[in-house]
Design a protein around this motif. Structure first.
Motif, PDB file in Angstrom:
ATOM      1  N   PRO A 177      48.129  45.998  39.171  1.00 46.63           N
ATOM      2  CA  PRO A 177      46.727  45.567  39.205  1.00 46.63           C
ATOM      3  C   PRO A 177      45.971  46.252  40.344  1.00 46.63           C
ATOM      4  O   PRO A 177      46.561  46.675  41.342  1.00 46.63           O
ATOM      5  CB  PRO A 177      46.824  44.057  39.420  1.00 46.63           C
ATOM      6  CG  PRO A 177      48.151  43.849  40.064  1.00 46.63           C
ATOM      7  CD  PRO A 177      49.065  44.905  39.498  1.00 46.63           C
TER       8      PRO A 177
ATOM      9  N   GLN B 106      53.311  49.912  32.330  1.00 45.52           N
ATOM     10  CA  GLN B 106      52.546  48.701  32.686  1.00 45.52           C
ATOM     11  C   GLN B 106      51.976  48.930  34.078  1.00 45.52           C
ATOM     12  O   GLN B 106      52.728  49.032  35.054  1.00 45.52           O
ATOM     13  CB  GLN B 106      53.435  47.458  32.661  1.00 45.52           C
ATOM     14  CG  GLN B 106      52.658  46.177  32.914  1.00 45.52           C
ATOM     15  CD  GLN B 106      53.534  44.932  32.831  1.00 45.52           C
ATOM     16  OE1 GLN B 106      54.711  45.024  32.458  1.00 45.52           O
ATOM     17  NE2 GLN B 106      52.978  43.800  33.179  1.00 45.52           N
TER      18      GLN B 106
ATOM     19  N   ASN C  71      43.327  43.221  34.458  1.00 42.63           N
ATOM     20  CA  ASN C  71      44.433  43.640  35.330  1.00 42.63           C
ATOM     21  C   ASN C  71      43.958  43.893  36.768  1.00 42.63           C
ATOM     22  O   ASN C  71      44.250  44.914  37.375  1.00 42.63           O
ATOM     23  CB  ASN C  71      45.099  44.900  34.769  1.00 42.63           C
ATOM     24  CG  ASN C  71      46.472  45.126  35.388  1.00 42.63           C
ATOM     25  OD1 ASN C  71      47.125  44.200  35.861  1.00 42.63           O
ATOM     26  ND2 ASN C  71      46.917  46.375  35.387  1.00 42.63           N
TER      27      ASN C  71
END
Length: 771
Positions: free
Chosen positions: A92, A89, A161
């Protein structure tokens, strides 16, 4: 398909697995969850390749390595049969950085500052950087004295993101120094000590200088200035015990308290020299300004050591070391100094290297060098070379270094790096003078034409009195020895109706050539020839004196002159614009050569002396004398007469108004006629404006002027006759500002011996340059 999750998740990042797994041979690797990061980046950080065996230990290493990249906030490893699945993951990215409430700093400058600490648009967002960014912004505001500044970072998520970072800023008020207190002083008053500080409490000028805003660096400099002050007054044991800086709860007022111990005052008991003195000791001893019997002065000690070192440097000892070693007798409160001289090895300059001159030719710089290649090192010649490059005006910065040549003990290189500035300009100017009124002009000037060092200039000036059109070309190195040659063509119109010298008009046209010969580093000689044609316009109401010159032709007359100009100058000033010490002497001679219409001579001498009485006070004494006349049965042309009075001679009197005056029956008015003799003297003390100690471009002055003009025809003169009868004095105050638009002078003067008929001006000014 069977999917088994390895027991190594982010919650157990680098710990042992909760339950063991059986190792397996990796037949393939699949990466999931990446959006911006390349799959190859993940593969590079994995400790296992296809065909190798995966184990719990290698899984822990993989997770640790991937987290260390800073790209991911979550990492999982999974097994899909014999395929290793890496699920990540990503953190950002920063899509936008904005600011609100900032007025003291522009947003683009603040972004540049944040980039230095690793926070910039396009980079991976790291929340730990926000605190660092807030502190950096606060630090910038603290440097401006805004101690109440508040900074808060707000992060807003965006699509794909990404995040937007906004800094909300409350700048607050600038904290001002409310008081500076010195504790422990006995020999000097607090006011005397605070004169050594640049920091100060608010006054009428601190809105501009900002000296009432606290700065740690400025305070450190002020404390060192205070230490130097005491050390230069003999207080060898002086110490600063503590410095306290406190700020009020509202962050608006700052109080500074400096605690000092003065100690005892020491007297110099003896001064000796020791070591290897390759220069006669008597010569070096003259450079030592410290004398037995006087109070200890650290500045004199430092200057004496430097002077001895510089003298040895002139003989090639570039690395000479001179140390003043004290012998202190605390009981008698005396100190003796021994100057130990270590000349080191004698060195010579191997090569002179030039960099930075992209437009200016190398030869233009090299011809200014007084230090030569393959010659013994000379500190004074190197410094003089730097000064000559500075005086060219082609460079904004000149940096000289003399590094040792690697592998040698007796060679150095002279590396000169220059920063070129624009030397060509087209200037449209406007000025205002109490004598000439509005002056408009345009100047096209190239001081370094095509990088050759030649000067080309074309000027147009328009004023109420003088209008000038000219073109000139100067080659400063017409010969390799530095002889200059110049050509000039001009037209000059004069309308004297607004002056106090009678009414006439002249139009002059001329072409000339001139040469300048350097006699040494400080002296130069110049000579030139000019052919001048002057058309003098009069009228039936012109004065008898003027009509007589034209044989009473009411329409005027014309004349042609072959003018010879000679000049000598001696200049030792430390600065051309803002001199603090040195001498300027000039002798100029102008001759109308025989054979044409005008046969005359004019001689003038000027001697100006500058002396820095203290760091901030400079005394200027100026004396000028002139004499002129005709020969071959002719008089000095009236429009070549000397005049005095005005901003540039005797202030307080109207321009060109001092001296004999004539009464014109035609106009029922009197006017200044000038004379063939002129003497002017000025004494002026320059000092800084209170609260602006270090501003060299803005200074106050107090002056006393004196001057007179006499000689020539006097059959119709009134007011005065003779040197002593025409002598006038004045005194006053002035302010000079070398602004970006040119010099500005404003004087308030009072005549001291005004007589009936004198033309006076209490307030005189000159704004801008007459281009």
């Amino acid at each position: 398909m069977k999917l088994r999750i390895l027991p190594l998740l982010v919650s157990t990042l680098f710990a042992t697995a909760a339950s063991a797994m059986e190792p397996f041979v990796v037949k393939d690797i699949r990466v999931e969850g990446i959006q911006r990061t390349e799959a190859g980046t993940v593969f590079n950080y994995l400790p296992v390749k296809v065909g190798e065996t995966m184990s719990d230990e290698k899984a822990a290493q993989a997770i640790k390595a991937l987290f260390a990249t800073g790209f991911f906030k979550d990492v999982r490893l999974e097994q899909d049969n014999d395929v290793l699945v890496v699920t990540v993951q990503e953190r950002p990215a920063i899509a936008q950085i904005s600011f609100s409430g900032n007025k003291a700093f522009p947003s683009d400058k603040m972004k540049d500052g944040l980039k230095q600490i690793g926070l910039s648009e396009g980079l991976i967002f790291d929340r730990s950087m926000l605190d660092k960014a807030e502190q950096e912004i606060k630090r910038q505001y603290l440097s401006q004295g805004k101690y109440g500044a508040k900074v808060k970072a707000i992060v807003s998520p965006m699509e794909r993101n990404r995040v937007a970072v906004r800094f909300d800023i409350e700048e607050g008020m600038v904290a001002k120094i409310k008081a500076i207190n010195v504790v422990g002083n006995q020999a000097f008053t607090e006011d005397e000590l605070l004169q050594q500080f640049n920091l100060t409490t608010p006054n009428w000028i601190t809105w501009w200088t900002k000296d009432d805003q606290y700065s740690k660096q400025k305070l450190s400099a002020d404390l060192e200035a205070l230490r130097s002050f005491y050390m230069n007054q003999g207080y060898m044991d002086f110490s600063i015990d503590s410095t306290q800086v406190s700020i009020t709860p509202d962050k608006r007022d700052i109080y500074i308290t400096v605690s000092i111990t003065e100690g005892e005052k020491y007297t110099v008991s003896d001064v000796k020299m020791a070591g290897e003195m390759l220069v006669p000791e008597d010569e070096l001893r003259k450079l030592v300004t410290v004398e037995p019997g006087e109070y200890f002065n650290r500045q004199k000690i430092t200057e004496s050591s430097k002077a001895v070192g510089d003298r040895l440097g002139d003989d090639g000892y570039a690395f000479a070391n001179v140390n003043a070693v004290p012998e202190v007798d605390k009981e008698k409160r005396t100190v003796a100094f021994t100057f130990f001289v270590d000349p080191g090895r004698r060195v010579y300059v191997r090569r002179i290297n030039l960099t930075g001159n992209t437009r200016t030719r190398d030869e233009v710089l090299r011809r200014e060098m007084r230090q030569l290649e393959s010659a013994w090192y000379s500190g004074s010649k190197i410094e003089r070379s730097k000064q000559r490059l500075d005086r060219l005006g082609y460079f904004s910065d000149v940096n000289v270094e003399t590094p040792a040549v690697p592998g040698t003990t007796d060679q150095v290189d002279m590396n000169i790096n220059v920063t070129e500035k624009s030397t060509g300009s087209v200037m449209f100017g406007a000025g205002l003078s109490s004598a000439e009124g509005v002056v408009l002009g345009v100047t096209i000037n190239q001081a370094n034409f095509l990088g050759t060092g030649n000067r080309v200039s074309a000027q147009v000036n328009t004023g109420k009195v003088n209008t000038t059109y000219s073109f000139s070309f100067v080659d400063p190195y017409y010969t390799p020895d530095g002889v200059s040659r110049g050509f000039n063509v001009y037209r000059k119109d004069v309308d004297s109706s607004s002056l106090n010298v009678g009414s006439y008009k002249t139009s002059s046209y001329g072409v000339g050539v001139n040469f300048g010969v350097p006699l040494n580093e400080r002296d130069s000689f110049s000579y030139g020839l000019t052919v001048d044609y002057t058309d003098l316009t009069l009228s039936s109401t012109s004065s008898t004196r003027y009509l007589k010159y034209c044989d009473f032709n009411t329409s005027g007359c014309d004349n042609t002159t072959l003018r010879l100009d000679l000049g000598w100058a001696h200049d030792t000033r430390d600065n051309v614009l803002y001199p603090n010490k040195g001498v300027l002497q000039r002798i100029n001679a102008e001759f109308g050569l025989p054979g044409l219409d005008q046969e005359y001579y004019k001689l003038s001498y000027q001697h100006t002396w500058y002396k820095d009485l203290t760091k901030n006070f400079t005394l200027m004494l100026n004396g000028e004398a002139g004499i002129g006349g005709g020969y071959g049965g002719k008089d000095l042309p009236f429009f070549k007469n000397f005049y005095a009075g005005g901003v540039s001679s005797v202030r307080g009197f109207d321009t060109s108004s001092i001296g004999p005056r004539a009464f014109d029956t035609g106009t029922s008015s009197d006017y200044a006629v000038g004379g063939t003799r002129r003497v002017v003297g000025n004494a002026e003390l320059f000092f800084p404006i209170p609260g602006m100690k270090d501003n060299k471009q803005l200074k106050l002055s107090a002056f006393v002027d004196g001057g007179t003009v006499w000689g020539g025809e006097d059959n119709t003169t009134t007011g005065c006759s003779g040197a002593s009868d025409c002598l006038r004095f004045s005194a006053g105050m002035g302010i000079s500002w070398y602004s970006p638009f040119g010099p500005i002078k404003l004087v308030l003067a009072k005549p001291l011996n005004e007589k009936t008929g004198d033309k006076t001006q209490m307030l005189q000014f000159q704004l801008g340059s007459q281009f």
